[in-house]
Design an enzyme around this catalytic site. Structure first.
Site, PDB file in Angstrom:
ATOM      1  N   SER A 125       0.838  -1.181  -0.008  1.00  0.00           N
ATOM      2  CA  SER A 125      -0.184   0.063   0.003  1.00  0.00           C
ATOM      3  C   SER A 125       0.935   1.390  -0.132  1.00  0.00           C
ATOM      4  O   SER A 125       0.511   2.375  -0.395  1.00  0.00           O
ATOM      5  CB  SER A 125      -0.947   0.003   1.072  1.00  0.00           C
ATOM      6  N   LYS A 155       1.097   4.724   7.058  1.00  0.00           N
ATOM      7  CA  LYS A 155       0.473   5.389   5.709  1.00  0.00           C
ATOM      8  C   LYS A 155       1.058   7.032   5.732  1.00  0.00           C
ATOM      9  O   LYS A 155       1.885   7.371   6.794  1.00  0.00           O
ATOM     10  CB  LYS A 155      -1.101   5.707   5.931  1.00  0.00           C
TER      11      LYS A 155
END
Length: 186
Positions: free
Chosen positions: A43, A84
């Protein structure tokens, strides 16, 4: 002879005490200041790769605030830690149009995405605004809006919502393995 035995015993206790103190200090550093983390998944590609090993700075946000584009580790809803990138700070209005980030209606460049965008047909980030994905117009106080760099394959604030600051473990800013990728993230 008795004094030699006493001296040996004293030396042994000194070594044991030194080792205990070293283990306590190492544990404290790992628990309170720095910790290793392994990137799980793709991701954050192309910035981070699956199985990259990083150091998480756990005190960075105790002495300062998160900044846009920091790479953070946080406790996710499922009880797992996610890694993230910070896109929205408290009070920010976030929107994506035509693969461009707009913060408070101003276009913002994301040069870390350029290597990924160059190989794509179409947009990396689909169009959205905060109201559409979170039901709120701005990022709430003491929360962050985060996205993975691999926008098409990332479970991030678009699906899990805002990240409360108390769930942030720290800033991931050093890749230490594999050695070929050794770097300090900016």
């Amino acid at each position: 002879m008795n004094s030699k035995r006493t001296a040996d015993k004293k030396d042994s206790w000194e070594w044991i005490r030194a080792l205990v103190i070293a283990f306590i200090l190492a544990g404290a550093v790992r628990y309170f200041i720095f910790a290793p983390i392994v990137v799980d998944g793709e991701s954050m590609m192309p910035t981070l790769h699956d199985r990259d090993r990083m150091i998480v700075n756990k005190i960075s946000y105790n002495i300062g605030d998160a900044e846009r584009f920091d790479i953070i580790v946080f406790e996710a809803v499922e009880g797992r830690d996610y890694i993230k990138r910070v896109i929205g700070l408290p009070g920010d209005k976030i929107e994506y149009k035509d693969d461009t980030l707009y913060v408070n209606d101003e276009p913002i460049e994301e040069p870390y995405l350029d290597p990924f965008k160059n190989g794509l047909d179409g947009d990396l980030t689909y169009d959205f605004d905060l109201t559409g994905v979170t039901g709120q117009m701005t990022v709430p106080e003491d929360h962050l809006f985060v996205l993975g760099d691999n926008r098409q394959h990332s479970k991030d604030s678009r699906s899990i919502g805002f990240v409360p600051m108390e769930k942030v473990v720290g800033e991931a800013n050093i890749i230490f393995w594999p050695l070929t990728d050794l770097q300090v993230m900016e």
